[in-house]
Enzyme design. Structure first.
Site, PDB file in Angstrom:
ATOM      1  N   ARG A  33      27.382   6.315 -10.856  1.00 29.06           N
ATOM      2  CA  ARG A  33      26.995   6.555  -9.474  1.00 29.06           C
ATOM      3  C   ARG A  33      25.483   6.562  -9.281  1.00 29.06           C
ATOM      4  O   ARG A  33      25.004   6.720  -8.172  1.00 29.06           O
ATOM      5  CB  ARG A  33      27.494   7.927  -9.070  1.00 29.06           C
ATOM      6  CG  ARG A  33      28.481   7.870  -7.962  1.00 29.06           C
ATOM      7  CD  ARG A  33      28.805   9.267  -7.601  1.00 29.06           C
ATOM      8  NE  ARG A  33      30.191   9.453  -7.872  1.00 29.06           N
ATOM      9  CZ  ARG A  33      31.032  10.026  -7.030  1.00 29.06           C
ATOM     10  NH1 ARG A  33      30.600  10.529  -5.908  1.00 29.06           N
ATOM     11  NH2 ARG A  33      32.276  10.122  -7.329  1.00 29.06           N
ATOM     12  N   LYS A  54      39.362   4.311  -3.740  1.00 25.61           N
ATOM     13  CA  LYS A  54      39.232   4.128  -5.191  1.00 25.61           C
ATOM     14  C   LYS A  54      40.300   4.911  -5.942  1.00 25.61           C
ATOM     15  O   LYS A  54      40.943   4.385  -6.837  1.00 25.61           O
ATOM     16  CB  LYS A  54      37.858   4.619  -5.691  1.00 25.61           C
ATOM     17  CG  LYS A  54      36.677   3.822  -5.215  1.00 25.61           C
ATOM     18  CD  LYS A  54      35.415   4.234  -5.974  1.00 25.61           C
ATOM     19  CE  LYS A  54      34.998   5.671  -5.744  1.00 25.61           C
ATOM     20  NZ  LYS A  54      34.555   5.954  -4.362  1.00 25.61           N
ATOM     21  N   ARG A  94      42.027  12.679   4.830  1.00 21.33           N
ATOM     22  CA  ARG A  94      42.474  12.706   3.427  1.00 21.33           C
ATOM     23  C   ARG A  94      43.046  14.060   3.018  1.00 21.33           C
ATOM     24  O   ARG A  94      42.501  15.103   3.343  1.00 21.33           O
ATOM     25  CB  ARG A  94      41.285  12.358   2.529  1.00 21.33           C
ATOM     26  CG  ARG A  94      41.584  12.539   1.050  1.00 21.33           C
ATOM     27  CD  ARG A  94      40.668  11.750   0.194  1.00 21.33           C
ATOM     28  NE  ARG A  94      39.358  12.368   0.050  1.00 21.33           N
ATOM     29  CZ  ARG A  94      38.371  11.804  -0.639  1.00 21.33           C
ATOM     30  NH1 ARG A  94      38.545  10.622  -1.208  1.00 21.33           N
ATOM     31  NH2 ARG A  94      37.218  12.409  -0.737  1.00 21.33           N
ATOM     32  N   ARG A 152      40.617  18.622   0.458  1.00 25.02           N
ATOM     33  CA  ARG A 152      39.630  18.940  -0.574  1.00 25.02           C
ATOM     34  C   ARG A 152      38.547  19.844  -0.019  1.00 25.02           C
ATOM     35  O   ARG A 152      38.137  19.702   1.121  1.00 25.02           O
ATOM     36  CB  ARG A 152      38.991  17.649  -1.089  1.00 25.02           C
ATOM     37  CG  ARG A 152      39.542  17.235  -2.422  1.00 25.02           C
ATOM     38  CD  ARG A 152      39.092  15.873  -2.816  1.00 25.02           C
ATOM     39  NE  ARG A 152      37.641  15.688  -2.770  1.00 25.02           N
ATOM     40  CZ  ARG A 152      37.041  14.584  -3.190  1.00 25.02           C
ATOM     41  NH1 ARG A 152      37.763  13.585  -3.665  1.00 25.02           N
ATOM     42  NH2 ARG A 152      35.740  14.460  -3.125  1.00 25.02           N
ATOM     43  N   ARG A 160      27.429  13.203   0.830  1.00 22.38           N
ATOM     44  CA  ARG A 160      27.945  12.266  -0.176  1.00 22.38           C
ATOM     45  C   ARG A 160      27.765  10.822   0.268  1.00 22.38           C
ATOM     46  O   ARG A 160      27.433   9.951  -0.537  1.00 22.38           O
ATOM     47  CB  ARG A 160      29.416  12.568  -0.473  1.00 22.38           C
ATOM     48  CG  ARG A 160      29.557  13.673  -1.517  1.00 22.38           C
ATOM     49  CD  ARG A 160      30.794  14.530  -1.308  1.00 22.38           C
ATOM     50  NE  ARG A 160      32.007  13.759  -1.288  1.00 22.38           N
ATOM     51  CZ  ARG A 160      33.069  14.059  -0.536  1.00 22.38           C
ATOM     52  NH1 ARG A 160      33.044  15.111   0.260  1.00 22.38           N
ATOM     53  NH2 ARG A 160      34.134  13.327  -0.605  1.00 22.38           N
TER      54      ARG A 160
HETATM   55  P1  ADP Z   1      33.935  11.343  -3.612  1.00 18.75           P
HETATM   56  O1  ADP Z   1      33.856   9.948  -4.146  1.00 18.75           O
HETATM   57  O2  ADP Z   1      34.766  11.467  -2.388  1.00 18.75           O
HETATM   58  O3  ADP Z   1      32.598  11.994  -3.447  1.00 18.75           O
HETATM   59  P2  ADP Z   1      34.870  12.295  -6.241  1.00 18.75           P
HETATM   60  O4  ADP Z   1      36.176  12.938  -6.460  1.00 18.75           O
HETATM   61  O5  ADP Z   1      34.627  10.984  -6.883  1.00 18.75           O
HETATM   62  O6  ADP Z   1      34.745  12.219  -4.651  1.00 18.75           O
HETATM   63  O7  ADP Z   1      33.695  13.290  -6.675  1.00 18.75           O
HETATM   64  C1  ADP Z   1      33.641  14.613  -6.206  1.00 18.75           C
HETATM   65  C2  ADP Z   1      32.337  15.282  -6.641  1.00 18.75           C
HETATM   66  O8  ADP Z   1      32.264  15.293  -8.074  1.00 18.75           O
HETATM   67  C3  ADP Z   1      31.067  14.573  -6.206  1.00 18.75           C
HETATM   68  O9  ADP Z   1      30.665  14.931  -4.908  1.00 18.75           O
HETATM   69  C4  ADP Z   1      30.078  15.091  -7.267  1.00 18.75           C
HETATM   70  O10 ADP Z   1      29.684  16.406  -7.014  1.00 18.75           O
HETATM   71  C5  ADP Z   1      30.933  15.086  -8.523  1.00 18.75           C
HETATM   72  N1  ADP Z   1      30.850  13.789  -9.231  1.00 18.75           N
HETATM   73  C6  ADP Z   1      31.886  12.945  -9.471  1.00 18.75           C
HETATM   74  N2  ADP Z   1      31.472  11.847 -10.140  1.00 18.75           N
HETATM   75  C7  ADP Z   1      30.139  11.997 -10.313  1.00 18.75           C
HETATM   76  C8  ADP Z   1      29.123  11.202 -10.918  1.00 18.75           C
HETATM   77  N3  ADP Z   1      29.385  10.021 -11.502  1.00 18.75           N
HETATM   78  N4  ADP Z   1      27.857  11.676 -10.909  1.00 18.75           N
HETATM   79  C9  ADP Z   1      27.556  12.859 -10.365  1.00 18.75           C
HETATM   80  N5  ADP Z   1      28.454  13.648  -9.765  1.00 18.75           N
HETATM   81  C10 ADP Z   1      29.740  13.241  -9.742  1.00 18.75           C
END
Ligand code: ADP
Ligand code: ZN
Length: 222
Positions: free
Chosen positions: A93, A17, A132, A164, A175
Site C-alpha cells: 500500500r 478486493k 458494507r 466494520r 483511507r
Molecule cells: P480498507 O482497504 O477498506 O482500508 P483493509 O481491511 O484492507 O481495509 O485494512 C484495514 C486497515 O488495516 C487499514 O485502514 C490499515 O489501518 C490497516 N492495514 C491493512 N493493510 C495495510 C498495509 N498494507 N499497510 C498499512 N496498514 C494496513
C-alpha cells in the site's frame, strides 16, 4: 491439479478486493493473504500486537510499514504460500512496502504472475463502503443490498455480520485520501514493469470473477 498463482490485487477501498480475493483463493487453491483481515483477527484475539494495530485502524491510519512488512514476510514463508502461491489483498500500500515485497519475492524466488488493479471511482467506492457489512468471524463480505440469507448471520460460518469499526465517515475519508496519495502511484510502478492488468470493478461479483480469471489465465499461459 489446479495450478496455483502469485497475485497482488490493488484497488481503492470498496473496489471489492476482499470479495474477489476470497473467490480467487478458492479458484486457484491458494491462501488469501489480507493484511486488514490479519490485523482484525489480532484485534479480536486481544493480543498486544492487536491493541497496537487497533489504534491505527480505528483512526483510518496505515499501520507502519515495518510492522506490515514483517507480518507479510512471515505469512509468505509458510508452506502453502511457498508451494501454491498467494493472493495479496491490501498489501503493498506504500512505495516502501512495494519495494520490500519485490525484494522478498526475489530472495525467495517466488516471482509474481500478475498485479491487478480493480478499478472503481471514488463516488462508487463511497457508496459501497457505506453499505458494507462483514462477518466478524470469517471476514466474508456482504452489503445492505446483498445481505446474508438469514438475519445477519454469515452464510459461510454462522458468525455475526456487522459494520466494520473503521467504516465511519471520517475513517473512510482518511483511507481514501491515503489511497490516492500513497497506493495509487503503485499502479504506474507495476505498469512500468509490464506486470499490471486493469479490471473494471463495476458489475456483479460473478462477472468480475470471470474477468479476473480470464486475465490471470492469459498471463499464466501466454
Ligand atoms: P480498507 O482497504 O477498506 O482500508 P483493509 O481491511 O484492507 O481495509 O485494512 C484495514 C486497515 O488495516 C487499514 O485502514 C490499515 O489501518 C490497516 N492495514 C491493512 N493493510 C495495510 C498495509 N498494507 N499497510 C498499512 N496498514 C494496513
Ligand atoms: Zn462468516
Amino acid at each position: 491439479m489446479v495450478p496455483g498463482a502469485r497475485l497482488v490485487i490493488l484497488g481503492r477501498q470498496g473496489a471489492g478486493k476482499g470479495t474477489q480475493c476470497m473467490r480467487l483463493a478458492r479458484h486457484y487453491v491458494v491462501p488469501h493473504i489480507s493484511t486488514g483481515d490479519i490485523f482484525r483477527a489480532s484485534v479480536k484475539a486481544g493480543s498486544e500486537f492487536g491493541l497496537k494495530a487497533d489504534e491505527f485502524m480505528r483512526a483510518g491510519k496505515l499501520v507502519p510499514d515495518e510492522i506490515v512488512v514483517g507480518v507479510v514476510r512471515e505469512r509468505l514463508c509458510q508452506r502453502d504460500a511457498r508451494l501454491r502461491g498467494f493472493i495479496l489483498d491490501g498489501f503493498p500500500r506504500t512505495a516502501a512496502q512495494a519495494e520490500a515485497l519485490d525484494k522478498m519475492l526475489d530472495e525467495e524466488d517466488m516471482p509474481l504472475d500478475l498485479t491487478i488493479d480493480l478499478e472503481i471511482d471514488e463516488e462508487a467506492a463511497l457508496r459501497r463502503l457505506a453499505a458494507r457489512r462483514v462477518c466478524s468471524t470469517c471476514a466474508s463480505i456482504y452489503s445492505t443490498s446483498r445481505p446474508p440469507s438469514i438475519d445477519w448471520t454469515c452464510d459461510n460460518c454462522g458468525g455475526e455480520v456487522v459494520q466494520r469499526q473503521d467504516d465511519t465517515e471520517d475513517a473512510i475519508r482518511k483511507r481514501l485520501a491515503d489511497y490516492n496519495d500513497l497506493t495509487k502511484p503503485l499502479i504506474a510502478w507495476y505498469e512500468e514493469r509490464g506486470a499490471l492488468a486493469t479490471i473494471d470493478a463495476l458489475g456483479t461479483p460473478d462477472e468480475i470473477l470471470d474477468r479476473l480469471v480470464a486475465v490471470i489465465d492469459a498471463r499464466k499461459r501466454p
